[in-house]
Design an enzyme around this catalytic site. Structure first.
Site, PDB file in Angstrom:
ATOM      1  N   SER A 105     -49.814  96.988 -36.848  1.00  0.00           N
ATOM      2  CA  SER A 105     -50.959  96.226 -37.317  1.00  0.00           C
ATOM      3  C   SER A 105     -52.422  96.867 -36.944  1.00  0.00           C
ATOM      4  CB  SER A 105     -50.922  94.825 -36.499  1.00  0.00           C
ATOM      5  OG  SER A 105     -51.869  93.879 -37.043  1.00  0.00           O
ATOM      6  N   HIS A 115     -48.889  94.823 -42.983  1.00  0.00           N
ATOM      7  CA  HIS A 115     -48.647  93.538 -43.098  1.00  0.00           C
ATOM      8  C   HIS A 115     -48.635  93.333 -44.804  1.00  0.00           C
ATOM      9  CE1 HIS A 115     -48.846  92.653 -39.020  1.00  0.00           C
ATOM     10  NE2 HIS A 115     -50.238  92.822 -38.925  1.00  0.00           N
TER      11      HIS A 115
END
Length: 241
Positions: free
Chosen positions: A125, A160
């Site tokens: 992330s 993501h």
């Protein structure tokens, strides 16, 4: 020394606590039989629960886990501390906060030195986005926007990429829109469970901890946006986990 970065779109101990494939892959890239791996939870504000999960996960592996918390630094000389490690593992959270604090503490330059010296840099992330020239973030209020990062890796990045909310993709349409509009350079997107392994600045290998997780080359052409799927090597095919 070989410079390596392993950027995970999502996954690892914090997202897949019962699936150690990506974390094991990261450990296996060190030349040490018992690598010293240091967790940087800056993006989460050094969240205590996140740190606890890191130690619980990596205590199960043959490694020496440690923590670099900027709210409670382990020593005065952060450069000596970081350069003594084999692997730096950066957690998720606010990319904007991470970059601001790293620059304030000089960690951006220290991590660049670590990369040049062959210390494996990894993360998910915010901890994957931070290594690129730029990328997409939800750290700022008002939805998704572009952000300038450390610039160790060329182009842009979206983690993501397969995240969904109410049946709709979240990161994917925003990243595509920014690339198509020229607000982001072309780059590489990664689903949760997918890791992009770079040797130097070249994408060497794409691996995954789950089936049906992919990476994508996203570029802008005269005919519009081009998205090319990259089939990863599924780590579950290997006999040893």
């Amino acid at each position: 020394m070989t410079s390596q970065i392993i950027a995970m779109g999502g996954g690892g101990f914090s997202m897949e606590p019962d699936n150690p494939l990506l974390d094991k892959y990261i450990l296996d890239q060190s030349v040490s039989d018992k690598p010293k791996i240091c967790f940087l939870p800056t993006a989460s504000g050094d969240a205590a629960g996140y740190v606890k999960r890191f130690y619980e996960a990596f205590d199960q592996h043959c490694c020496i886990p440690s923590l670099l918390s900027l709210s409670s630094p382990p020593c005065r000389n952060l450069e000596d501390f970081v350069l003594d490690k084999d692997i730096i593992y950066v957690g998720g959270g606010s990319t904007n906060n991470l970059l601001t604090l790293w620059k304030e503490w000089g960690l951006d330059q220290i991590l660049t030195t670590a990369w040049k010296q062959g210390i494996v840099l990894a993360g998910l992330s915010a901890g994957s986005l931070c290594w690129y020239e730029e990328g997409i973030t939800d750290s700022n209020q008002g939805g998704y926007s572009s952000i300038r990062c450390l610039g160790l890796l060329p182009g842009s990045h979206s983690p993501h990429y397969d995240d969904m909310d109410s049946g709709e993709y979240t990161y994917k349409p925003a990243y595509r829109k920014l690339v198509e509009a020229g607000e982001l350079k072309q780059g590489v997107a990664a689903d949760n469970g997918t890791a992009l392994h770079y040797i130097g600045t070249d994408l060497y290998k794409v691996v995954s901890s789950r089936r049906n997780a992919f990476a994508y080359q996203v570029s802008r052409t005269e005919d519009g946006l081009l998205e090319k799927k990259i089939e990863p090597h599924f780590l579950g095919n290997e006999k040893k986990i």
